[in-house]
Design an enzyme around this catalytic site. Structure first.
Site, PDB file in Angstrom:
ATOM      1  CB  CYS A  83       2.641  15.703  -8.641  1.00 45.66           C
ATOM      2  SG  CYS A  83       1.573  16.858  -9.000  1.00 45.66           S
ATOM      3  CG  HIS A 120      -2.035  -1.014   1.047  1.00 47.10           C
ATOM      4  ND1 HIS A 120      -2.783  -1.510   2.242  1.00 47.10           N
ATOM      5  CD2 HIS A 120      -2.725  -1.484   0.066  1.00 47.10           C
ATOM      6  CE1 HIS A 120      -3.670  -2.228   1.651  1.00 47.10           C
ATOM      7  NE2 HIS A 120      -3.666  -2.227   0.440  1.00 47.10           N
ATOM      8  CB  CYS A 170       3.451  21.218 -11.225  1.00 46.98           C
ATOM      9  SG  CYS A 170       2.432  20.385 -10.074  1.00 46.98           S
ATOM     10  CB  CYS A 182       3.280  17.770 -13.002  1.00 46.33           C
ATOM     11  SG  CYS A 182       4.412  17.530 -11.740  1.00 46.33           S
TER      12      CYS A 182
END
Ligand code: APR
Length: 271
Positions: free
Chosen positions: A149, A141, A177, A153
């Site tokens: 992100c 997991h 980003c 991005c």
């Protein structure tokens, strides 16, 4: 290639009874099987870290501000309220940062060094198996200490490690980003990485399969138990409470992992 399977929860009967105590004969059977095995696989869940002080998900400390994990660990919850989801993760990160591996983690770390053909498949994201020095580990997991992100991005798709406690801002930002970052864990309804699934299914083809400290209601991780049984493995549960797996395993060691695993280890070392 394994089928693409999303993470889901299958409810079990409420309040399962405890399955009793551990007999010396059962301990000896498990230790002998491990000693003879060429492949040993252990699936762990939150119960392994309970003695370290990490709250389990479905135990008495499982609720956070009256939210159940299934309500927060979803892409929908994050889309609705990323700050709330992050506040939960931040609470867990702060708690886990104070915890140290216990005897169960240490025994499994020792087996990963000494036993040939050993694989640990863990549902835990707390990093305590790594801290104990366990090798040959599949993190089913993900890790609470990794971010990625949320946009996502292109450059932020790969997770990065961030063990800062407390995080200076919530939600943290993607360094590439500037958008929101998210924990690099698998939420309910999301797919398990296909390499992770492949490695776990391969590891279930073993001689001895131990399922330790998990309620065995979250799939596809829980499906590894019948998979191992279908391969002819001796299946063993270590858990003080009866679970969804108890009725399908060969041996139930109904005691805390930090007490039982050292006993099995002592028999292995004595033999
Ligand atoms: N030793 C062994 N087992 C224990 C101990 C202990 N000391 N203490 C508690 N347990 C057992 C409980 O009886 C229970 O069956 O650990 C289990 C913990 O179950 P859950 O809280 O449901 O945790 P887990 O099975 O790991 O959950 C699976 O669900 O919410 C998600 O991401 C989460 O990966 C997790 C997944």
């Amino acid at each position: 290639m394994p089928p693409r399977i999303a993470r889901i929860i299958v409810p079990m009967d409420p309040s399962p009874p405890s399955t009793g105590t551990v007999s010396p004969a059962a301990l000896a059977r498990v230790a002998n099987a491990i000693a003879r095995a060429t492949r040993v696989t252990v699936l762990t869940g939150a119960g392994v870290s309970a003695a370290s002080g990490v709250p389990t998900f479905r135990g008495p400390d499982g609720l956070w501000r009256a939210h159940r994990p299934e309500q927060l660990a979803t892409p929908e919850a994050f889309a609705r309220d990323p700050r709330l989801v992050w506040e939960w993760y931040e609470w867990r990160r702060q708690r886990i940062a104070r915890c140290r591996p216990n005897r169960a983690h240490e025994v499994l770390a020792g087996w990963s060094r000494r036993l040939q053909g050993f694989t640990l498949v863990t549902q835990n994201v707390d990093g305590l198996h790594e801290l104990a020095g366990t090798g040959h580990t599949v993190r089913f997991h993900g890790s609470i200490w990794e971010l990625r992100c949320a946009v996502p991005c292109t450059r932020g798709r790969s997770p990065w490690r961030d063990e800062t406690v407390p995080l200076p801002r919530l939600p943290p930002a993607c360094p590439h980003c500037g958008g929101d970052a998210r924990p690099a864990v698998v939420w309910f309804g999301e797919l398990i990485d296909e390499h992770v699934l492949e490695a776990s299914i391969a590891a279930a083809a073993c001689d001895v399969f131990l399922v330790v400290g998990t309620s065995a209601v979250v799939y596809p991780a829980a499906a590894l138990v019948p998979t191992a049984a279908a391969h002819g493995a001796l299946t063993v549960e270590v858990n003080p409470e009866a679970t969804a797996a108890s009725s399908i395993v060969d041996v139930v060691l109904a005691e805390a992992a930090d007490l039982v695993l050292p006993q099995v280890d002592a028999l292995l070392n004595a033999g």
